[in-house]
Each structure stands twice: as C-alpha cells, then as structure tokens.
Design a protein around this motif. Sequence first.
Motif, mmCIF file in Angstrom:
data_model
loop_
_atom_site.group_PDB
_atom_site.id
_atom_site.type_symbol
_atom_site.label_atom_id
_atom_site.label_comp_id
_atom_site.label_asym_id
_atom_site.label_seq_id
_atom_site.Cartn_x
_atom_site.Cartn_y
_atom_site.Cartn_z
ATOM 1 N N ALA A 208 91.500 54.843 24.283
ATOM 2 C CA ALA A 208 92.576 55.827 24.252
ATOM 3 C C ALA A 208 92.268 56.910 25.283
ATOM 4 O O ALA A 208 91.098 57.131 25.627
ATOM 5 C CB ALA A 208 92.697 56.454 22.867
ATOM 6 N N SER A 209 93.312 57.538 25.792
ATOM 7 C CA SER A 209 93.155 58.683 26.695
ATOM 8 C C SER A 209 94.088 59.778 26.215
ATOM 9 O O SER A 209 95.215 59.497 25.808
ATOM 10 C CB SER A 209 93.545 58.322 28.127
ATOM 11 O OG SER A 209 92.710 57.326 28.646
ATOM 12 N N VAL A 210 93.602 61.002 26.272
ATOM 13 C CA VAL A 210 94.386 62.108 25.725
ATOM 14 C C VAL A 210 94.790 63.082 26.831
ATOM 15 O O VAL A 210 93.951 63.542 27.607
ATOM 16 C CB VAL A 210 93.559 62.832 24.647
ATOM 17 C CG1 VAL A 210 94.291 64.077 24.166
ATOM 18 C CG2 VAL A 210 93.281 61.891 23.484
ATOM 19 N N PHE A 211 96.084 63.375 26.881
ATOM 20 C CA PHE A 211 96.607 64.335 27.860
ATOM 21 C C PHE A 211 96.989 65.638 27.160
ATOM 22 O O PHE A 211 97.375 65.630 25.991
ATOM 23 C CB PHE A 211 97.862 63.771 28.544
ATOM 24 C CG PHE A 211 97.611 62.547 29.367
ATOM 25 C CD1 PHE A 211 97.055 62.658 30.649
ATOM 26 C CD2 PHE A 211 97.902 61.281 28.881
ATOM 27 C CE1 PHE A 211 96.817 61.526 31.417
ATOM 28 C CE2 PHE A 211 97.664 60.140 29.651
ATOM 29 C CZ PHE A 211 97.123 60.267 30.922
ATOM 30 N N SER A 212 96.902 66.735 27.895
ATOM 31 C CA SER A 212 97.407 68.012 27.401
ATOM 32 C C SER A 212 98.608 68.427 28.229
ATOM 33 O O SER A 212 98.566 68.342 29.459
ATOM 34 C CB SER A 212 96.340 69.102 27.514
ATOM 35 O OG SER A 212 96.949 70.384 27.394
ATOM 36 N N PHE A 213 99.670 68.857 27.551
ATOM 37 C CA PHE A 213 100.846 69.392 28.239
ATOM 38 C C PHE A 213 100.994 70.875 27.937
ATOM 39 O O PHE A 213 102.094 71.399 27.785
ATOM 40 C CB PHE A 213 102.109 68.630 27.801
ATOM 41 C CG PHE A 213 102.011 67.131 27.913
ATOM 42 C CD1 PHE A 213 101.258 66.526 28.924
ATOM 43 C CD2 PHE A 213 102.677 66.306 27.003
ATOM 44 C CE1 PHE A 213 101.164 65.138 29.013
ATOM 45 C CE2 PHE A 213 102.593 64.919 27.088
ATOM 46 C CZ PHE A 213 101.830 64.339 28.093
ATOM 47 N N HIS A 214 99.855 71.559 27.823
ATOM 48 C CA HIS A 214 99.869 73.001 27.598
ATOM 49 C C HIS A 214 100.495 73.717 28.798
ATOM 50 O O HIS A 214 100.452 73.213 29.922
ATOM 51 C CB HIS A 214 98.426 73.488 27.394
ATOM 52 C CG HIS A 214 98.342 74.940 27.058
ATOM 53 N ND1 HIS A 214 97.946 75.888 27.981
ATOM 54 C CD2 HIS A 214 98.644 75.603 25.921
ATOM 55 C CE1 HIS A 214 97.998 77.075 27.401
ATOM 56 N NE2 HIS A 214 98.418 76.932 26.158
ATOM 57 N N ALA A 215 101.049 74.884 28.534
ATOM 58 C CA ALA A 215 101.741 75.669 29.571
ATOM 59 C C ALA A 215 100.925 75.839 30.850
ATOM 60 O O ALA A 215 101.486 75.944 31.943
ATOM 61 C CB ALA A 215 102.122 77.023 29.004
ATOM 62 N N THR A 216 99.605 75.848 30.736
ATOM 63 C CA THR A 216 98.766 76.079 31.916
ATOM 64 C C THR A 216 98.415 74.793 32.657
ATOM 65 O O THR A 216 97.752 74.842 33.695
ATOM 66 C CB THR A 216 97.434 76.732 31.502
ATOM 67 O OG1 THR A 216 96.826 75.888 30.518
ATOM 68 C CG2 THR A 216 97.659 78.109 30.919
ATOM 69 N N LYS A 217 98.818 73.648 32.137
ATOM 70 C CA LYS A 217 98.431 72.388 32.761
ATOM 71 C C LYS A 217 99.443 71.982 33.841
ATOM 72 O O LYS A 217 100.532 72.540 33.937
ATOM 73 C CB LYS A 217 98.309 71.279 31.706
ATOM 74 C CG LYS A 217 97.278 71.582 30.612
ATOM 75 C CD LYS A 217 95.866 71.725 31.151
ATOM 76 C CE LYS A 217 94.744 71.417 30.176
ATOM 77 N NZ LYS A 217 94.407 72.450 29.185
ATOM 78 N N VAL A 218 99.092 70.978 34.590
ATOM 79 C CA VAL A 218 99.875 70.592 35.764
ATOM 80 C C VAL A 218 101.287 70.133 35.364
ATOM 81 O O VAL A 218 102.265 70.382 36.057
ATOM 82 C CB VAL A 218 99.079 69.538 36.576
ATOM 83 C CG1 VAL A 218 99.166 68.159 36.017
ATOM 84 C CG2 VAL A 218 99.465 69.557 38.009
ATOM 85 N N PHE A 219 101.403 69.518 34.203
ATOM 86 C CA PHE A 219 102.705 69.160 33.630
ATOM 87 C C PHE A 219 102.748 69.776 32.233
ATOM 88 O O PHE A 219 101.808 69.599 31.462
ATOM 89 C CB PHE A 219 102.844 67.636 33.531
ATOM 90 C CG PHE A 219 103.966 67.186 32.640
ATOM 91 C CD1 PHE A 219 105.283 67.250 33.081
ATOM 92 C CD2 PHE A 219 103.714 66.729 31.349
ATOM 93 C CE1 PHE A 219 106.327 66.864 32.245
ATOM 94 C CE2 PHE A 219 104.754 66.328 30.521
ATOM 95 C CZ PHE A 219 106.068 66.402 30.973
ATOM 96 N N ASN A 220 103.805 70.522 31.913
ATOM 97 C CA ASN A 220 103.819 71.145 30.591
ATOM 98 C C ASN A 220 105.096 70.904 29.802
ATOM 99 O O ASN A 220 106.175 70.692 30.359
ATOM 100 C CB ASN A 220 103.517 72.643 30.696
ATOM 101 C CG ASN A 220 104.760 73.470 30.976
ATOM 102 O OD1 ASN A 220 105.566 73.746 30.082
ATOM 103 N ND2 ASN A 220 104.958 73.864 32.232
ATOM 104 N N THR A 221 104.906 70.941 28.453
ATOM 105 C CA THR A 221 106.027 70.903 27.510
ATOM 106 C C THR A 221 105.956 72.194 26.678
ATOM 107 O O THR A 221 106.245 72.173 25.492
ATOM 108 C CB THR A 221 105.927 69.677 26.579
ATOM 109 O OG1 THR A 221 104.701 69.777 25.834
ATOM 110 C CG2 THR A 221 105.921 68.359 27.344
ATOM 111 N N ILE A 222 105.522 73.284 27.284
ATOM 112 C CA ILE A 222 105.203 74.585 26.670
ATOM 113 C C ILE A 222 103.866 74.441 25.948
ATOM 114 O O ILE A 222 102.862 74.912 26.438
ATOM 115 C CB ILE A 222 106.290 75.112 25.711
ATOM 116 C CG1 ILE A 222 107.677 75.056 26.417
ATOM 117 C CG2 ILE A 222 105.959 76.559 25.284
ATOM 118 C CD1 ILE A 222 108.849 75.383 25.526
ATOM 119 N N GLU A 223 103.877 73.822 24.757
ATOM 120 C CA GLU A 223 102.667 73.305 24.119
ATOM 121 C C GLU A 223 102.955 71.821 23.930
ATOM 122 O O GLU A 223 104.082 71.439 23.635
ATOM 123 C CB GLU A 223 102.426 73.935 22.746
ATOM 124 C CG GLU A 223 102.028 75.399 22.747
ATOM 125 C CD GLU A 223 100.521 75.630 22.705
ATOM 126 O OE1 GLU A 223 99.748 74.665 22.812
ATOM 127 O OE2 GLU A 223 100.141 76.805 22.575
#
Length: 369
Positions: A177-192
């Motif tokens: 498995a691989s885990v991505f973050s879409f936090h506001a500060t990341k390169v791609f975001n969904t807000i959180e």
Amino acid sequence: MLNKILVTRSSMPSYEEYIEAIKPLWDTHQLTNMGQYHQELERRLKEYLNIPELSLMVNGHMALELAIQSFGFPEGAEVITTPFTFISTTHAIVRNHLKPVFCDVKMDDGTIDESKIEDLITENTVAIIPVHVYGNVCNVEKIKEIADKYSLKVIYDAAHAFGVEYKNKGIGNYGDASVFSFHATKVFNTIEGGAVAFSNPKLYDKLYNLKNFGIRGEELVTDVGANAKMNEFSAIMGLCNLNHIEENFEERRKRYDLYKKILGNVKGICQFESSKEASCNYAYFPILVNDDYCMTRDELYDQLREHNIYSRKYFYPLTSDQACFKNKYKNDNLDIAREIASKVLVLPLYADLEMENVEEIANFISAGY
Ligand SMILES: *Cc1c(COP(=O)(O)O)cnc(C)c1O
C-alpha cells in the motif's frame, strides 16, 4: 524587504470555478458519506496516478493509520521505518500499538538506507514503512526483495510523492500500500484529505469499513471502524485542483529550476539527488547547509526570517528524538539521519511564488548575507 513569504501556499482553483462546482450540493444536500464527488475523485485519481485501487480518506494521517490497521498485525509487533519524516509516520505506527524500529537514511536522497534494513529484522518484524521523502523515491526493488525474503508487508508513506512515476509506473504501484496526503500544504490538495493506493482489491472493502464505522447495512456493523471519510466539499476541491495539476507542476518546475541553477555553485550548499528513473513533482526545494558554508543552518534560517523569508527545518528534530518517543524507542545508529536533520532547510516553493522572489531568495543565500 520582501513581503512575508512562507514555505508554501495552498493551490486553489478560481473562486468562480469552485463556487460553480459546489452549487449542485444545494440541490442534493448530500454533503458526505461516499457521495457522487467522492466517487468521481476516486475514479479520477486512480486514472491520474495510474494505480489499480484507491480509497479516499479524511486526511493523510488517518489514511496511514488505517492502511497499517488493515493488515491486522499483532499488538507489539515491530515495524522498520525512518525517523527523518513528519511526525505522522511514527505516530501512525505507535497508535496502532506497534513498535517503531528506526533505520538510518541515505545522504544522497534522505530515503531509508536499504542496506541497513536486514540487520534490524527480528522474529517480531511484520512490516517496513519507508518514506518517499520530498518525493525522492526509495529503493523500491531492494525493499521488495527484503520484504519477500522475510514475508514482511511494505507500506509506503508517499505523502510527498503525489504524481511521481518510477520506471514509468505510478509510485502507488509499489509496496502493499502507499499513502498520499492531500493536505492544504501538499502539492495537490483537497483542503484536508488523503488516500491509500493498493492493488489487492480485497483491501478496498477493509478500508471502506475502517473509514466508515464498519457499517454494512442499516442494521449491520461488521468491523470496529473509525470515521475517516472525505466530505463532498473536499472532494470537489480535489476535482477542481486536479483540473489544473499540470499547470501547477509546470509553474513549480520553473521555480525549482531557477533555485537549482543559482544555488548549484554555492560553496557549502548541497542538494539531494533522486533516482534518474523517477519523475519529479517539484513538491519541495530542500538544501543542505554544510560546514563550509559561511553560516550554520540555524543562522541562515534566522537571517532569512529577518528578511521575511520563512524557510522550514523539515525534518528537525528526527521523530525518534521527539519528547514523546526518545525515551521509549531505540534511537541510535541514526548518524546520517541526524546529520541531514541538522543541515536541512526547505525553501519556499509554490506555483504562484514570484520568479523575482525565487531569484532574491537564492541570491541572498548565494551572497551569504
Ligand atoms: C503531510 C504528511 C503526512 C500526514 O498527512 P496529513 O494529510 O497532514 O494528515 C504524513 N507523512 C508525511 C511524510 C507528511 O508530510
């Protein structure tokens, strides 16, 4: 004097684009619970990231916690990981009642030193959780070889590696498995937001249960799940940001290249080197401030701040040295990780950072005042 420049700035679609996109929610009133936009974003991300399966989550940390939980490791089992990461990686292991065993990293890219993994394996080891730090790709082949030899699971913290490809395959194809973050500060975001990428289709139902209380029917609960669902406003932010992702990468690339060019010949300033076979997502611009630079890393950090430039010491201190862990888990034989942590500085980088500002920041470091 520059206006205050932070290390990052969230990418957003235009106000009009987002408002237009969320309008249907006022008709349906479906705001969450795996709605239409949650489903659409899962589909679009699978396609974009070039991966077979994906489960959206409320944030990257819960994605990591639940990904680990989904394998059902016995309590107290050991997990080999690195301390040169955001605290979330280590927290996710410990909060699953597992024991982090810290492995050193490599000087050239900050990822786990695969040559030191085998020495740390015991009969209690169940998994390896390496980090594609700054989007630099771990030695996925060697790690797979070791994991296969000892029957270990591999879960990548790919929070920094959105959009990265290795040998022309999406980075989410490596490991169990691989885990991505879409936090506001990341390169791609969904807000959180965040997601788990994987290839075993059985994992989809397991993660679905873990993120939605294990509810399988109006009167049926099959699993002791948490609540880690992504809501529809976040999913729509993701869909809008995904429309502009190529533009985002391209703008980041220009700034990244300019830093690279100006800082390339500065005495005492070094850069990491990622694998030639991996693509770059230009998520971060880390530098190493060596002893032969005209100031220490901390002095440079302070000097930059005095000029309104807010760089960050990502990642210092090591997670193994943090107050909550240092007296609980072994934190020796981490010389390289500790050296990098003491020298690293991440410079401001985002798509709408003015090119003149990049030039000024780089020239400032180059001149050493
Ligand atoms: C951001 C980050 C996380 C956690 O993701 P959130 O979306 O902030 O919960 C985990 N690991 C690393 C390396 C990160 O940078």
